[in-house]
Scaffold this active site. Sequence first.
Site, PDB file in Angstrom:
ATOM      1  CB  THR A   1       3.945  -0.467   4.714  1.00 23.68           C
ATOM      2  OG1 THR A   1       3.793   1.008   5.484  1.00 23.68           O
ATOM      3  CG2 THR A   1       3.726  -0.229   3.202  1.00 23.68           C
TER       4      THR A   1
ATOM      5  CE  LYS B   1       2.013   3.987   4.672  1.00 26.43           C
ATOM      6  NZ  LYS B   1       2.684   3.386   5.680  1.00 26.43           N
TER       7      LYS B   1
ATOM      8  CE  LYS C   1       9.236  -1.819   3.050  1.00 27.17           C
ATOM      9  NZ  LYS C   1       7.553  -1.654   3.883  1.00 27.17           N
TER      10      LYS C   1
END
Length: 298
Positions: free
Chosen positions: A91, A167, A235
């Site tokens: 990711t 995502k 994050k």
Amino acid sequence: MEIGFIGLRAMGTAIARNLVKAGNDVRGWNRTPVAPETVPGMTLIDNPAEAFDSDVVFTMLSDDAVIRDVILRPALLARARPGLIHVVTSTISVAFAQKLERLHEAAGLQYVSAPVLGRPNVAAIGQLNMLVGGKPEVIAIIEPLLAVLSKKVWNLGEIPAQANAAKLAANMMIAMAIEAMAEAVVLTESVGLDRARFFELILGTLFAGRTYESYSAQITEGAFEPGFKAKLGLKDLRLATQAGGATGRSLPMLDAVQQRLGEAVLAGLGEKDWSIMAHVTLRGGGLSPAPVTVAGTH
């Protein structure tokens, strides 16, 4: 097929095992040493450059910065086997995915973004949802590999960053769902309604689905062991905020869940599951920066 694999933590190990089981010649490397039996049948290699001397290389590294350190700074793209296909399952930010696409094109290599939905236990049984972006002819080559890793491959378009945006948006929506459930519990428990009974109502009427089922159970039980660590979730929310900022639009719900999850991480709960943000809401905020035992506290 000769496959290089970089990044052998929980998720990477699960993916690599399935690639080996499918009969591929897999050579793996991790930043910290792993035992030879970590992935039975996989050859451990001494440096990541060897992984790029393959037909396909998968990378499962934690973030943009690690990919820069491991792949870009040592100039591995310039040393790669001609025509290699690089599949980045991490990711990462939309902007970095766009940069990687340009760098691979300049090096004469193929690049595919393939972030995943699912945890390591899901990866272990080959039931991930893989979000894929890249050239159709390149995806067609690696589709047999993706098939052994996933229950469904979601082809989201020819632009790799489209998969990365999807995502980040999906993770953003999960965080919003966690916060929504926690705030709903604040309301319903204020008049003595048991949270388990409330979630039974919600799951049976308006909000059936895996995200609500999984995280309502964690909120009900007060059990927040990872799954998906809060520090990694934060994050991802920061990456979503960066992507949102590039649109010039205001995303107030994203701002709110990032702040809430940030409070949990600041309080020393970054190793807990990211649903720990619900605990912050249920406590009314103000957690002290120290580890907190939360199971059974409701």
